[in-house]
Design a protein around this motif. Structure first.
Motif, PDB file in Angstrom:
ATOM      1  N   ASN A  14     -16.413 -23.367  13.597  1.00 46.56           N
ATOM      2  CA  ASN A  14     -15.610 -22.279  13.022  1.00 46.56           C
ATOM      3  C   ASN A  14     -14.643 -22.756  11.942  1.00 46.56           C
ATOM      4  O   ASN A  14     -13.699 -22.053  11.615  1.00 46.56           O
ATOM      5  N   ARG A  15     -14.859 -23.933  11.374  1.00 48.41           N
ATOM      6  CA  ARG A  15     -13.949 -24.452  10.355  1.00 48.41           C
ATOM      7  C   ARG A  15     -14.688 -24.827   9.068  1.00 48.41           C
ATOM      8  O   ARG A  15     -14.196 -25.603   8.277  1.00 48.41           O
ATOM      9  N   PHE A  20     -15.693 -19.839   6.053  1.00 50.05           N
ATOM     10  CA  PHE A  20     -14.389 -19.253   6.356  1.00 50.05           C
ATOM     11  C   PHE A  20     -13.387 -19.586   5.256  1.00 50.05           C
ATOM     12  O   PHE A  20     -13.164 -20.765   4.960  1.00 50.05           O
ATOM     13  N   ASN A  22      -9.819 -20.335   4.113  1.00 56.34           N
ATOM     14  CA  ASN A  22      -8.685 -20.936   4.831  1.00 56.34           C
ATOM     15  C   ASN A  22      -9.058 -21.222   6.293  1.00 56.34           C
ATOM     16  O   ASN A  22      -8.456 -20.676   7.213  1.00 56.34           O
ATOM     17  N   PRO A  23     -10.042 -22.082   6.542  1.00 51.28           N
ATOM     18  CA  PRO A  23     -10.552 -22.280   7.900  1.00 51.28           C
ATOM     19  C   PRO A  23      -9.543 -22.851   8.884  1.00 51.28           C
ATOM     20  O   PRO A  23      -9.722 -22.694  10.085  1.00 51.28           O
ATOM     21  N   THR A  25      -6.395 -21.893   9.093  1.00 48.97           N
ATOM     22  CA  THR A  25      -5.346 -20.900   9.298  1.00 48.97           C
ATOM     23  C   THR A  25      -5.738 -19.959  10.440  1.00 48.97           C
ATOM     24  O   THR A  25      -6.869 -19.472  10.481  1.00 48.97           O
ATOM     25  N   ASP A  27      -6.002 -16.606  11.763  1.00 48.62           N
ATOM     26  CA  ASP A  27      -6.023 -15.266  11.185  1.00 48.62           C
ATOM     27  C   ASP A  27      -6.778 -14.355  12.142  1.00 48.62           C
ATOM     28  O   ASP A  27      -8.004 -14.276  12.109  1.00 48.62           O
ATOM     29  N   ARG A  30      -9.173 -11.745  10.587  1.00 50.14           N
ATOM     30  CA  ARG A  30     -10.181 -12.231   9.635  1.00 50.14           C
ATOM     31  C   ARG A  30     -11.451 -11.390   9.724  1.00 50.14           C
ATOM     32  O   ARG A  30     -11.988 -11.166  10.796  1.00 50.14           O
ATOM     33  N   ARG A  31     -11.893 -10.890   8.585  1.00 51.35           N
ATOM     34  CA  ARG A  31     -13.130 -10.123   8.491  1.00 51.35           C
ATOM     35  C   ARG A  31     -13.848 -10.526   7.228  1.00 51.35           C
ATOM     36  O   ARG A  31     -13.213 -10.587   6.193  1.00 51.35           O
ATOM     37  N   ASN A  33     -15.891 -12.331  10.458  1.00 48.07           N
ATOM     38  CA  ASN A  33     -15.543 -13.490  11.258  1.00 48.07           C
ATOM     39  C   ASN A  33     -16.771 -13.935  12.068  1.00 48.07           C
ATOM     40  O   ASN A  33     -16.865 -13.677  13.261  1.00 48.07           O
ATOM     41  N   HIS A  35     -17.790 -16.302  13.798  1.00 43.68           N
ATOM     42  CA  HIS A  35     -17.506 -17.498  14.588  1.00 43.68           C
ATOM     43  C   HIS A  35     -18.593 -17.755  15.632  1.00 43.68           C
ATOM     44  O   HIS A  35     -19.387 -16.875  15.961  1.00 43.68           O
TER      45      HIS A  35
END
Length: 98
Positions: A14-15, A20, A22-23, A25, A27, A30-31, A33, A35
């Protein structure tokens, strides 16, 4: 190649900056997302439905009680390891209670 070792790095899940913005951060809004927190397909976590149900019940109730709740200012302390990357703590400011 055949015989090469492969290391899975759960701490990197997820980074991906290619997926993403700003992976690093946090949030919650986030949309999109996409993950992979609970896995996927045959590797889907057996506890995923229960965790989603708990979050669907607990988070709206917490927000109803503390509508001004927000992340506290300052950095979020992270634990880094080969198997897991997670916040050591997630400081929040609750605000007035309803």
């Amino acid at each position: 190649r055949t015989g090469d070792r492969v290391w899975t790095m759960l701490a990197a899940a997820n980074r991906d900056p290619g997926v993403f913005a700003n992976p690093d951060t946090i949030d919650l809004a986030r949309r999109p997302n996409p993950h992979v927190t609970f896995g996927y397909g045959p590797h889907l976590c057996l506890g995923a439905p229960l965790a989603r149900l708990e979050a669907a019940i607990a988070l709206p109730r917490l927000h109803a009680r503390y509508p001004q709740m927000q992340l506290a200012d300052g950095p979020v302390p992270w634990t880094d390891g080969l198997g897991l990357r997670a916040p050591e703590a997630l400081p929040v400011q609750l605000g007035p209670r309803r």
